[in-house]
Structure formats: C-alpha cells, structure tokens
Design a protein around this motif. Structure first.
Motif, PDB file in Angstrom:
ATOM      1  N   LEU A 144      -7.528  10.498   1.907  1.00 58.09           N
ATOM      2  CA  LEU A 144      -8.017  10.692   3.271  1.00 58.09           C
ATOM      3  C   LEU A 144      -8.059  12.178   3.608  1.00 58.09           C
ATOM      4  O   LEU A 144      -7.224  12.948   3.137  1.00 58.09           O
ATOM      5  CB  LEU A 144      -7.078  10.002   4.265  1.00 58.09           C
ATOM      6  CG  LEU A 144      -6.968   8.487   4.165  1.00 58.09           C
ATOM      7  CD1 LEU A 144      -5.726   7.999   4.900  1.00 58.09           C
ATOM      8  CD2 LEU A 144      -8.207   7.834   4.757  1.00 58.09           C
ATOM      9  N   ALA A 194      -0.952  19.200  14.507  1.00 60.20           N
ATOM     10  CA  ALA A 194       0.043  18.839  13.481  1.00 60.20           C
ATOM     11  C   ALA A 194      -0.574  17.858  12.482  1.00 60.20           C
ATOM     12  O   ALA A 194      -0.392  17.991  11.274  1.00 60.20           O
ATOM     13  CB  ALA A 194       1.287  18.236  14.128  1.00 60.20           C
ATOM     14  N   GLY A 202      -0.152  15.191   3.768  1.00 58.32           N
ATOM     15  CA  GLY A 202       0.176  13.877   3.192  1.00 58.32           C
ATOM     16  C   GLY A 202      -0.989  12.903   3.125  1.00 58.32           C
ATOM     17  O   GLY A 202      -0.939  11.916   2.389  1.00 58.32           O
ATOM     18  N   PHE A 203      -2.067  13.154   3.882  1.00 59.01           N
ATOM     19  CA  PHE A 203      -3.207  12.232   3.862  1.00 59.01           C
ATOM     20  C   PHE A 203      -3.872  12.174   2.480  1.00 59.01           C
ATOM     21  O   PHE A 203      -4.438  11.155   2.100  1.00 59.01           O
ATOM     22  CB  PHE A 203      -4.246  12.633   4.916  1.00 59.01           C
ATOM     23  CG  PHE A 203      -3.762  12.454   6.327  1.00 59.01           C
ATOM     24  CD1 PHE A 203      -3.348  11.205   6.771  1.00 59.01           C
ATOM     25  CD2 PHE A 203      -3.727  13.509   7.219  1.00 59.01           C
ATOM     26  CE1 PHE A 203      -2.904  11.020   8.069  1.00 59.01           C
ATOM     27  CE2 PHE A 203      -3.279  13.337   8.522  1.00 59.01           C
ATOM     28  CZ  PHE A 203      -2.864  12.091   8.947  1.00 59.01           C
ATOM     29  N   LEU A 213       0.069  17.691  18.916  1.00 55.17           N
ATOM     30  CA  LEU A 213       0.118  16.582  17.967  1.00 55.17           C
ATOM     31  C   LEU A 213      -1.141  16.557  17.105  1.00 55.17           C
ATOM     32  O   LEU A 213      -1.077  16.379  15.887  1.00 55.17           O
ATOM     33  CB  LEU A 213       0.269  15.253  18.722  1.00 55.17           C
ATOM     34  CG  LEU A 213       0.325  14.013  17.838  1.00 55.17           C
ATOM     35  CD1 LEU A 213       1.534  14.059  16.913  1.00 55.17           C
ATOM     36  CD2 LEU A 213       0.354  12.749  18.687  1.00 55.17           C
ATOM     37  N   ASP A 220      -2.676  11.879  -0.459  1.00 52.65           N
ATOM     38  CA  ASP A 220      -2.152  10.816  -1.334  1.00 52.65           C
ATOM     39  C   ASP A 220      -2.950   9.529  -1.197  1.00 52.65           C
ATOM     40  O   ASP A 220      -2.890   8.661  -2.062  1.00 52.65           O
ATOM     41  CB  ASP A 220      -0.694  10.456  -0.946  1.00 52.65           C
ATOM     42  CG  ASP A 220       0.274  11.545  -1.355  1.00 52.65           C
ATOM     43  OD1 ASP A 220      -0.144  12.515  -2.011  1.00 52.65           O
ATOM     44  OD2 ASP A 220       1.469  11.417  -1.025  1.00 52.65           O
ATOM     45  N   TYR A 221      -3.612   9.361  -0.071  1.00 51.60           N
ATOM     46  CA  TYR A 221      -4.369   8.138   0.194  1.00 51.60           C
ATOM     47  C   TYR A 221      -5.873   8.394   0.217  1.00 51.60           C
ATOM     48  O   TYR A 221      -6.619   7.598   0.761  1.00 51.60           O
ATOM     49  CB  TYR A 221      -3.911   7.514   1.518  1.00 51.60           C
ATOM     50  CG  TYR A 221      -2.480   7.043   1.455  1.00 51.60           C
ATOM     51  CD1 TYR A 221      -2.174   5.780   0.967  1.00 51.60           C
ATOM     52  CD2 TYR A 221      -1.443   7.875   1.839  1.00 51.60           C
ATOM     53  CE1 TYR A 221      -0.866   5.355   0.870  1.00 51.60           C
ATOM     54  CE2 TYR A 221      -0.119   7.460   1.744  1.00 51.60           C
ATOM     55  CZ  TYR A 221       0.157   6.194   1.259  1.00 51.60           C
ATOM     56  OH  TYR A 221       1.447   5.785   1.161  1.00 51.60           O
ATOM     57  N   SER A 231     -12.182   9.393   1.852  1.00 54.76           N
ATOM     58  CA  SER A 231     -12.607   8.955   3.183  1.00 54.76           C
ATOM     59  C   SER A 231     -12.359  10.069   4.186  1.00 54.76           C
ATOM     60  O   SER A 231     -11.256  10.608   4.249  1.00 54.76           O
ATOM     61  CB  SER A 231     -11.809   7.727   3.624  1.00 54.76           C
ATOM     62  OG  SER A 231     -12.168   6.616   2.860  1.00 54.76           O
ATOM     63  N   ASP A 246      -3.253  19.476  10.183  1.00 55.76           N
ATOM     64  CA  ASP A 246      -2.677  20.333   9.154  1.00 55.76           C
ATOM     65  C   ASP A 246      -1.843  19.575   8.137  1.00 55.76           C
ATOM     66  O   ASP A 246      -1.372  20.146   7.156  1.00 55.76           O
ATOM     67  CB  ASP A 246      -1.736  21.332   9.839  1.00 55.76           C
ATOM     68  CG  ASP A 246      -2.141  22.740   9.491  1.00 55.76           C
ATOM     69  OD1 ASP A 246      -3.359  22.990   9.457  1.00 55.76           O
ATOM     70  OD2 ASP A 246      -1.253  23.572   9.236  1.00 55.76           O
ATOM     71  N   TYR A 247      -1.636  18.279   8.362  1.00 60.02           N
ATOM     72  CA  TYR A 247      -0.712  17.496   7.549  1.00 60.02           C
ATOM     73  C   TYR A 247      -1.336  17.207   6.183  1.00 60.02           C
ATOM     74  O   TYR A 247      -2.440  16.681   6.086  1.00 60.02           O
ATOM     75  CB  TYR A 247      -0.418  16.196   8.297  1.00 60.02           C
ATOM     76  CG  TYR A 247       0.535  15.259   7.612  1.00 60.02           C
ATOM     77  CD1 TYR A 247       1.811  15.672   7.266  1.00 60.02           C
ATOM     78  CD2 TYR A 247       0.158  13.958   7.313  1.00 60.02           C
ATOM     79  CE1 TYR A 247       2.687  14.808   6.642  1.00 60.02           C
ATOM     80  CE2 TYR A 247       1.032  13.087   6.697  1.00 60.02           C
ATOM     81  CZ  TYR A 247       2.295  13.520   6.363  1.00 60.02           C
ATOM     82  OH  TYR A 247       3.158  12.661   5.743  1.00 60.02           O
ATOM     83  N   ALA A 250     -12.169  11.547   8.108  1.00 65.32           N
ATOM     84  CA  ALA A 250     -11.895  11.144   9.482  1.00 65.32           C
ATOM     85  C   ALA A 250     -12.152  12.332  10.397  1.00 65.32           C
ATOM     86  O   ALA A 250     -12.130  13.481   9.953  1.00 65.32           O
ATOM     87  CB  ALA A 250     -10.445  10.685   9.612  1.00 65.32           C
ATOM     88  N   LEU A 291       0.837  -1.201   0.000  1.00 68.31           N
ATOM     89  CA  LEU A 291       0.000   0.000   0.000  1.00 68.31           C
ATOM     90  C   LEU A 291       0.874   1.255   0.000  1.00 68.31           C
ATOM     91  O   LEU A 291       0.596   2.229  -0.676  1.00 68.31           O
ATOM     92  CB  LEU A 291      -0.903  -0.025   1.248  1.00 68.31           C
ATOM     93  CG  LEU A 291      -2.004   1.019   1.376  1.00 68.31           C
ATOM     94  CD1 LEU A 291      -3.017   0.894   0.249  1.00 68.31           C
ATOM     95  CD2 LEU A 291      -2.731   0.884   2.723  1.00 68.31           C
ATOM     96  N   GLY A 292       1.971   1.192   0.738  1.00 65.33           N
ATOM     97  CA  GLY A 292       2.894   2.321   0.808  1.00 65.33           C
ATOM     98  C   GLY A 292       3.547   2.626  -0.528  1.00 65.33           C
ATOM     99  O   GLY A 292       3.964   3.756  -0.767  1.00 65.33           O
TER     100      GLY A 292
END
Lengths: 216, 216
Positions: free
Chosen positions: A109, A97, A103-104, A94, A106-107, A84, A100-101, A86, A11-12
């Motif tokens: 999310l 962080a 990178g989700f 945390l 790409d999946y 999807s 605001d990220y 969340a 998956l990665g």
C-alpha cells in the motif's frame, strides 16, 4: 489464489510467513511443511495450517507446499505484485503521521498524496512529499484509478471530505473522524476510533484488577 | 454498575446515549424508555435494549429507566467520574498526533505526558504540553499511579519502551510498533497495526469488486 476470505488476523501474519519463506537457504528443497513454518516462527501448528489453507489451499500430505508457489500466493494476497494507491484528506497531525508511515509497504500500500483545504498546509513537506489542495483530488484519483481514501479531517468537515472522495471515484474509505458518514451503495466505510481503542483497553484492565481484588 | 462485559461496539455507542440523555428537556419526566432513545438516535431498538441491559440491567417493563440513574451508570462505564491517565513513549509524528488528540476526553482518558529518549524532542510543544525525557517516566507514573501506557516508538526500540513502562508500574499497554512484546503475566498488551487496517479494507473492496465482476 484461493478465493476464500483470509481473516484479518491471518492477513496480519502473512508478512511474517513471507519473510520466513524468503529467508530459507537456497538448498532447503522445493517443499516446505506447515510444521516447519510453525516451528520456525514459534507459532501454533493448527493456526499456521489454517492460515495457509485459507491463503493457498491444502498442502500435499506429508510434503507440504511448493515454497515458490506459496511465496507467490502470499504476495498476491498482500497485493505486493501490484501496489495499491490511496489518497488522504486532512493534512493535520494525524494525517501527516499516516502519510509518513512506512509500514504500509509491507502490504503493498502507498498513500500517493495528501490533500487539504487549508492553503497553509499545502506544499512540500520536509520528507519531500507534497500536500495538494482538495481541488486537485478528483483529477488526481481518476488519472491514477485510485479507489482507496483516508479521512483525517475533524468531525465537522468529514462528510465534505467523504463527498469529495466519492466524486473522485473512491470506493473504500477509512475514516478517523468520529462521525457516521453517508455514502452511496457499494462504497465501503471503515471507521477507526482511536479513543475507543484506548478506552477498551482501560476497561479490560479495570475489569481484570476488579477480578483480582475479589479473589485476593 | 452491572458487572457484565460491555462489548467494544456497545462502549463505542455509550457517548451517544449519554449525549442524548443529557440533551433531554428538563420537563421530560423521570423515566426514559429504550424505544425513545432508539428513536431519538435513529438506532435499532433491539441493539439499544441490549446495550443498556449490558450497561445497567433491564429497565422496568413499560416504563424504562430512571434517566438520572442511567446517566450515572453510563458515566461510570465511560470512566468519566474518575479520569484515567495514560503515558506515551515515543514523541515522533504519530505519538504527537495522539498526544494532541482531543477525542480521548469522551472516554474519560487523558495522555498525561509524552516521553522520548531523544533530547531534541523533549521540551514544550506549541500546544503547551511537554515532552519529558524517558528517565523521568518511572517517577512520573508512580507518583500519579498511572497504569496505562502507549508505545509509539519504532520497532527496534519497542521492547525497551515496553520494559521502561513495566518498570514504571504500567499494567496495560497499547502498542503501535509492529513487534511482539515480551511482558510479565498480568500485563495486558494490545497491538494497533494501522497498516493492517488499511490492507484489510483494500482486501475487502477487491473481493467485492471481484464478486460484482462475476455477476455482471
């Protein structure tokens, strides 16, 4: 989509395959072989074959995959055709962080909203995103049919956050709190212990340096 | 200390064993059995035996372990007798969240300092900790013989951060940047892909709900 379990490692790698397939020139033909993908990405061919087989089934011998179909099936695995959502409980350092990220994406999310019990933490953030009071969690999730929840509260309030998520219809929880949570059957909990990750690296590197001390 | 490899999962349980052993009343005798530890913590006995065996070797049949020795050996595994220091490069939201995270203490770890190239991010934080310019990284690490580095910069500057850490004598890197790093032989890199963790949970829960759809 083949209904086998794509491993976490595979998956990665799916975003890299997708990026490569989408970057192919338009005149590169209808088919793509695992060999060409492996060479293009500098990956081992055996691994690429295994990954693609798990995601999409075997390619045609000597021909490979229909590029367009492979793109569609990878996008489906990554959930890119249907985003999807969340929710996150605990808008501390945390939590914010993660909220605001980027990178989700790409999946497929997105953290749709963050919630906190502390009124000092609710309201609009500099990014334009909003932290809502936990009292609004249930309505928010049910209205949008959200099934994924993230817990970033301290240990002492983790079970409360968990209970609130379950009441809101959440069926999969990703918890950063160092505490075992009690959940009803059918709810999936995955714990993320960041301290343990670093401790594990530290341990591996100590073992390596001990070994090299012995062989020196 | 037995020189076997304690698995990551076992390492994750060692703090619980330690806490339990230290909470025993003073008059509870010199020895402690795996059974008593398992019952006290609600863990399975087979797992506890395996964990303790990996950490300390087998206990005496029908007697168990000398409590004091077991405490010492677990503390040694957790590195509590000698604190391990780490440095962090990238004082953005995630970096600061980690810098402030207290959970590392359980494993004898401490982020000694955070570094950033951006002058607006350097200086003292509300917590009293300091963010230093990257130009001070090398001297800081060499003076304290620090071997552990954490990368929380964006993808585009991850290799630069990695190079700076290696120049500073770091031999183990924990990277949150979604980029494969080039390192010399003997340097350990572990990647943390938070988006992938959430994607994996999402995928598992979709598979579960598909299965239950089929059996309904």
């Amino acid at each position: 989509m083949k209904n086998t379990r794509v491993t976490r490692a595979a998956l990665g790698r799916l975003p890299a395959y997708l990026k490569f397939l989408k970057s192919l020139p338009e005149d590169s033909g209808k088919y793509i072989s695992a060999t060409r993908i492996a060479n293009g990405l500098g990956y081992g061919e055996v691994m690429v074959r295994k990954d693609l087989n798990a995601a999409s089934g075997e390619g045609k011998p000597k021909i490979g995959y229909v590029t367009e179909d492979l793109i569609a099936v990878i996008e489906e695995h990554l959930g890119l055709q249907k985003k999807s959502l969340a929710v996150l409980v605990g808008a501390g350092k945390l939590g914010l962080a993660l909220y605001d990220y980027s990178g989700f994406e790409d999946y497929g999310l997105e953290i749709a909203a963050a919630f906190d019990n502390n009124p000092e933490r609710t309201g609009q953030l500099p990014s334009g995103k909003t932290v809502l009071p936990v009292s609004e969690l249930c309505g928010f999730c049910k209205e949008r049919n959200i099934k994924l929840g993230i817990i970033t509260v301290p240990r002492s309030s983790a079970q409360d956050a968990c209970d609130a998520l379950i009441e809101s219809g959440i069926t999969a929880i990703w918890s950063f709190a160092p505490k075992t949570l009690t959940v009803p059957d059918g709810v999936l909990v995955q714990y993320e212990n960041l301290a343990l990750s670093l401790a594990h690296i530290n341990k591996q590197t100590s073992l390596l340096s001990e070994q090299s001390d012995h062989t020196d």
